[in-house]
Design a protein around this motif. Structure first.
Motif, PDB file in Angstrom:
ATOM      1  N   ALA A  73       0.637  -6.814   7.265  1.00  0.00           N
ATOM      2  CA  ALA A  73      -0.406  -7.075   6.278  1.00  0.00           C
ATOM      3  C   ALA A  73      -1.292  -5.848   6.091  1.00  0.00           C
ATOM      4  O   ALA A  73      -1.581  -5.421   4.959  1.00  0.00           O
ATOM      5  CB  ALA A  73      -1.245  -8.282   6.699  1.00  0.00           C
ATOM      6  N   VAL A  74      -1.722  -5.263   7.209  1.00  0.00           N
ATOM      7  CA  VAL A  74      -2.559  -4.059   7.133  1.00  0.00           C
ATOM      8  C   VAL A  74      -1.784  -2.907   6.516  1.00  0.00           C
ATOM      9  O   VAL A  74      -2.281  -2.197   5.625  1.00  0.00           O
ATOM     10  CB  VAL A  74      -3.066  -3.686   8.545  1.00  0.00           C
ATOM     11  CG1 VAL A  74      -3.770  -2.325   8.511  1.00  0.00           C
ATOM     12  CG2 VAL A  74      -4.005  -4.751   9.067  1.00  0.00           C
ATOM     13  N   PHE A  75      -0.571  -2.721   6.996  1.00  0.00           N
ATOM     14  CA  PHE A  75       0.263  -1.642   6.471  1.00  0.00           C
ATOM     15  C   PHE A  75       0.501  -1.825   4.976  1.00  0.00           C
ATOM     16  O   PHE A  75       0.417  -0.875   4.189  1.00  0.00           O
ATOM     17  CB  PHE A  75       1.589  -1.619   7.235  1.00  0.00           C
ATOM     18  CG  PHE A  75       2.494  -0.488   6.843  1.00  0.00           C
ATOM     19  CD1 PHE A  75       1.992   0.763   6.518  1.00  0.00           C
ATOM     20  CD2 PHE A  75       3.867  -0.673   6.811  1.00  0.00           C
ATOM     21  CE1 PHE A  75       2.828   1.808   6.163  1.00  0.00           C
ATOM     22  CE2 PHE A  75       4.721   0.360   6.456  1.00  0.00           C
ATOM     23  CZ  PHE A  75       4.197   1.603   6.129  1.00  0.00           C
ATOM     24  N   GLY A  76       0.798  -3.067   4.566  1.00  0.00           N
ATOM     25  CA  GLY A  76       1.051  -3.332   3.155  1.00  0.00           C
ATOM     26  C   GLY A  76      -0.159  -3.063   2.290  1.00  0.00           C
ATOM     27  O   GLY A  76      -0.066  -2.425   1.236  1.00  0.00           O
ATOM     28  N   ALA A  77      -1.337  -3.553   2.715  1.00  0.00           N
ATOM     29  CA  ALA A  77      -2.549  -3.358   1.924  1.00  0.00           C
ATOM     30  C   ALA A  77      -2.902  -1.882   1.798  1.00  0.00           C
ATOM     31  O   ALA A  77      -3.215  -1.391   0.699  1.00  0.00           O
ATOM     32  CB  ALA A  77      -3.704  -4.128   2.556  1.00  0.00           C
ATOM     33  N   MET A  78      -2.866  -1.158   2.914  1.00  0.00           N
ATOM     34  CA  MET A  78      -3.215   0.262   2.876  1.00  0.00           C
ATOM     35  C   MET A  78      -2.189   1.054   2.068  1.00  0.00           C
ATOM     36  O   MET A  78      -2.549   1.940   1.286  1.00  0.00           O
ATOM     37  CB  MET A  78      -3.292   0.815   4.302  1.00  0.00           C
ATOM     38  CG  MET A  78      -4.396   0.222   5.140  1.00  0.00           C
ATOM     39  SD  MET A  78      -6.026   0.388   4.352  1.00  0.00           S
ATOM     40  CE  MET A  78      -7.046  -0.430   5.566  1.00  0.00           C
ATOM     41  N   ASP A  79      -0.914   0.717   2.248  1.00  0.00           N
ATOM     42  CA  ASP A  79       0.121   1.435   1.511  1.00  0.00           C
ATOM     43  C   ASP A  79       0.002   1.158   0.023  1.00  0.00           C
ATOM     44  O   ASP A  79       0.170   2.059  -0.806  1.00  0.00           O
ATOM     45  CB  ASP A  79       1.500   1.011   2.022  1.00  0.00           C
ATOM     46  CG  ASP A  79       2.591   1.976   1.581  1.00  0.00           C
ATOM     47  OD1 ASP A  79       2.264   3.125   1.253  1.00  0.00           O
ATOM     48  OD2 ASP A  79       3.761   1.585   1.559  1.00  0.00           O
ATOM     49  N   GLY A  80      -0.280  -0.105  -0.337  1.00  0.00           N
ATOM     50  CA  GLY A  80      -0.449  -0.431  -1.749  1.00  0.00           C
ATOM     51  C   GLY A  80      -1.610   0.316  -2.375  1.00  0.00           C
ATOM     52  O   GLY A  80      -1.508   0.852  -3.488  1.00  0.00           O
ATOM     53  N   LEU A  81      -2.739   0.365  -1.667  1.00  0.00           N
ATOM     54  CA  LEU A  81      -3.901   1.085  -2.173  1.00  0.00           C
ATOM     55  C   LEU A  81      -3.610   2.571  -2.328  1.00  0.00           C
ATOM     56  O   LEU A  81      -3.812   3.155  -3.403  1.00  0.00           O
ATOM     57  CB  LEU A  81      -5.084   0.883  -1.225  1.00  0.00           C
ATOM     58  CG  LEU A  81      -5.885  -0.402  -1.383  1.00  0.00           C
ATOM     59  CD1 LEU A  81      -6.707  -0.685  -0.140  1.00  0.00           C
ATOM     60  CD2 LEU A  81      -6.787  -0.312  -2.616  1.00  0.00           C
ATOM     61  N   VAL A  82      -3.136   3.196  -1.252  1.00  0.00           N
ATOM     62  CA  VAL A  82      -2.922   4.641  -1.282  1.00  0.00           C
ATOM     63  C   VAL A  82      -1.839   5.014  -2.285  1.00  0.00           C
ATOM     64  O   VAL A  82      -1.986   5.980  -3.058  1.00  0.00           O
ATOM     65  CB  VAL A  82      -2.572   5.162   0.129  1.00  0.00           C
ATOM     66  CG1 VAL A  82      -2.191   6.642   0.069  1.00  0.00           C
ATOM     67  CG2 VAL A  82      -3.739   4.957   1.079  1.00  0.00           C
ATOM     68  N   THR A  83      -0.739   4.242  -2.292  1.00  0.00           N
ATOM     69  CA  THR A  83       0.370   4.562  -3.195  1.00  0.00           C
ATOM     70  C   THR A  83      -0.067   4.533  -4.647  1.00  0.00           C
ATOM     71  O   THR A  83       0.189   5.476  -5.416  1.00  0.00           O
ATOM     72  CB  THR A  83       1.538   3.578  -2.983  1.00  0.00           C
ATOM     73  OG1 THR A  83       2.044   3.739  -1.660  1.00  0.00           O
ATOM     74  CG2 THR A  83       2.656   3.840  -3.987  1.00  0.00           C
ATOM     75  N   ASN A  84      -0.737   3.451  -5.070  1.00  0.00           N
ATOM     76  CA  ASN A  84      -1.089   3.356  -6.481  1.00  0.00           C
ATOM     77  C   ASN A  84      -2.274   4.232  -6.856  1.00  0.00           C
ATOM     78  O   ASN A  84      -2.359   4.708  -7.991  1.00  0.00           O
ATOM     79  CB  ASN A  84      -1.339   1.899  -6.871  1.00  0.00           C
ATOM     80  CG  ASN A  84      -0.285   1.401  -7.842  1.00  0.00           C
ATOM     81  OD1 ASN A  84       0.787   1.992  -7.980  1.00  0.00           O
ATOM     82  ND2 ASN A  84      -0.577   0.319  -8.549  1.00  0.00           N
ATOM     83  N   ILE A  85      -3.199   4.442  -5.924  1.00  0.00           N
ATOM     84  CA  ILE A  85      -4.284   5.390  -6.210  1.00  0.00           C
ATOM     85  C   ILE A  85      -3.698   6.784  -6.435  1.00  0.00           C
ATOM     86  O   ILE A  85      -4.052   7.481  -7.403  1.00  0.00           O
ATOM     87  CB  ILE A  85      -5.306   5.407  -5.064  1.00  0.00           C
ATOM     88  CG1 ILE A  85      -6.110   4.101  -5.056  1.00  0.00           C
ATOM     89  CG2 ILE A  85      -6.255   6.602  -5.200  1.00  0.00           C
ATOM     90  CD1 ILE A  85      -7.003   3.950  -3.837  1.00  0.00           C
ATOM     91  N   ALA A  86      -2.798   7.189  -5.542  1.00  0.00           N
ATOM     92  CA  ALA A  86      -2.186   8.507  -5.682  1.00  0.00           C
ATOM     93  C   ALA A  86      -1.308   8.575  -6.925  1.00  0.00           C
ATOM     94  O   ALA A  86      -1.289   9.597  -7.629  1.00  0.00           O
ATOM     95  CB  ALA A  86      -1.357   8.822  -4.431  1.00  0.00           C
ATOM     96  N   LEU A  87      -0.588   7.501  -7.219  1.00  0.00           N
ATOM     97  CA  LEU A  87       0.276   7.478  -8.399  1.00  0.00           C
ATOM     98  C   LEU A  87      -0.548   7.574  -9.678  1.00  0.00           C
ATOM     99  O   LEU A  87      -0.225   8.354 -10.594  1.00  0.00           O
ATOM    100  CB  LEU A  87       1.099   6.189  -8.392  1.00  0.00           C
ATOM    101  CG  LEU A  87       2.215   6.059  -9.425  1.00  0.00           C
ATOM    102  CD1 LEU A  87       3.235   7.176  -9.259  1.00  0.00           C
ATOM    103  CD2 LEU A  87       2.894   4.692  -9.292  1.00  0.00           C
ATOM    104  N   ALA A 102     -12.509   5.534  -8.462  1.00  0.00           N
ATOM    105  CA  ALA A 102     -13.683   5.076  -7.717  1.00  0.00           C
ATOM    106  C   ALA A 102     -13.483   3.647  -7.217  1.00  0.00           C
ATOM    107  O   ALA A 102     -13.812   3.319  -6.069  1.00  0.00           O
ATOM    108  CB  ALA A 102     -14.923   5.164  -8.603  1.00  0.00           C
ATOM    109  N   VAL A 103     -12.926   2.792  -8.080  1.00  0.00           N
ATOM    110  CA  VAL A 103     -12.644   1.411  -7.670  1.00  0.00           C
ATOM    111  C   VAL A 103     -11.604   1.396  -6.553  1.00  0.00           C
ATOM    112  O   VAL A 103     -11.714   0.649  -5.576  1.00  0.00           O
ATOM    113  CB  VAL A 103     -12.161   0.574  -8.871  1.00  0.00           C
ATOM    114  CG1 VAL A 103     -11.647  -0.792  -8.429  1.00  0.00           C
ATOM    115  CG2 VAL A 103     -13.294   0.403  -9.880  1.00  0.00           C
ATOM    116  N   GLY A 104     -10.583   2.245  -6.680  1.00  0.00           N
ATOM    117  CA  GLY A 104      -9.588   2.354  -5.620  1.00  0.00           C
ATOM    118  C   GLY A 104     -10.189   2.830  -4.309  1.00  0.00           C
ATOM    119  O   GLY A 104      -9.858   2.330  -3.235  1.00  0.00           O
ATOM    120  N   GLY A 105     -11.090   3.806  -4.395  1.00  0.00           N
ATOM    121  CA  GLY A 105     -11.764   4.298  -3.196  1.00  0.00           C
ATOM    122  C   GLY A 105     -12.607   3.224  -2.542  1.00  0.00           C
ATOM    123  O   GLY A 105     -12.636   3.109  -1.308  1.00  0.00           O
TER     124      GLY A 105
END
Length: 237
Positions: A24-38, A185-188
């Motif tokens: 769950a933690v890995f998924g949430a963080m990966d989803g945030l970082v992946t799409n913010i970076a994308l 900013a929202v992603g951050g």
């Protein structure tokens, strides 16, 4: 105070067997970082808000499915490997009980138990095959054969949390905004909140957990933004 001692209650400790929290933690963080970076990358390349939404949505769907399949496969494979080792150890206990008892005594002595007591424990455990099997697995492999993370729980929690995390930086665009800075900013903010929430499970200060995730995500977004800007400029020449 009266009641059952904490050490005897199964709920005394949190679940650390890898059931749902880790994916769950890995998924949430990966989803945030992946799409913010994308989003930062394609936004830095100068694409339109509509294309940013398309790219972010594709990243959300593809990433969530990939995460779920990866978690299911990895957890199930790990469980199958443990099951194979348990079966192997069971055969060894049946075929060579004396040698296995000596091995267990050596392992217990290596942990600091007096040698004579370690031998007594190993001999006593030898009379109880299931207990002997559990102790051998725990001492030799460092796992509890009775506790297996559920691959479906890992896959579902990973899928849902990745999707939620990846959705956060898309929200401004979905509500009609066209500002890349606002989306980032929202992603951050999402990264900071996610890091702060996770700190509740680890007894860390909430603000240090939040800042750590914010800085890591910002580094990824900055890198992809410059890559996107570079490629976008070159493509326009």
């Amino acid at each position: 105070m009266t009641g059952t001692p904490a050490a005897l209650r199964e709920s005394h400790h949190a679940d650390v067997s890898g059931g749902w929290l880790r994916p769950a933690v890995f998924g949430a963080m990966d989803g945030l970082v992946t799409n913010i970076a994308l989003i930062a990358g394609v936004g830095g390349g100068g694409v339109s808000p509509r294309n940013i939404v398309l790219t972010g949505t594709a990243g959300l769907v593809a990433g969530a499915i990939s995460m779920a399949l990866g978690e299911y496969t990895s957890v199930r494979s790990a469980n199958e490997q443990i099951a194979a080792e348990v079966a192997k150890e069971r055969r060894e206990l049946e075929l060579h009980p004396e040698a296995e008892a000596r091995e267990l005594a050596e392992l217990l002595a290596a942990r600091g138990l007096p040698k004579d007591l370690a031998v007594q424990v190993a001999e006593a455990v030898r009379e109880k095959p299931e207990l002997a099997l559990r102790m051998h697995i725990q001492e030799e492999l460092g796992v509890n054969p009775d506790e297996h993370p559920d691959p479906w729980a890992a896959a579902i929690s990973s899928f849902l949390c990745f999707s939620l995390g990846a959705l956060v930086p898309l929200l401004p665009y979905l509500f009609g905004a066209t500002s890349l800075a606002l989306a980032l900013a929202v992603g951050g903010l999402g990264l900071f909140v996610a890091g702060a929430v996770v700190s509740r499970f680890t007894n860390r200060r909430w603000w240090t957990g939040g800042l750590r995730q914010l800085l890591l995500g910002a580094a990824a977004a900055l890198a992809t933004f410059f890559v996107g800007a570079l490629i976008g400029v070159q493509g326009a020449l």
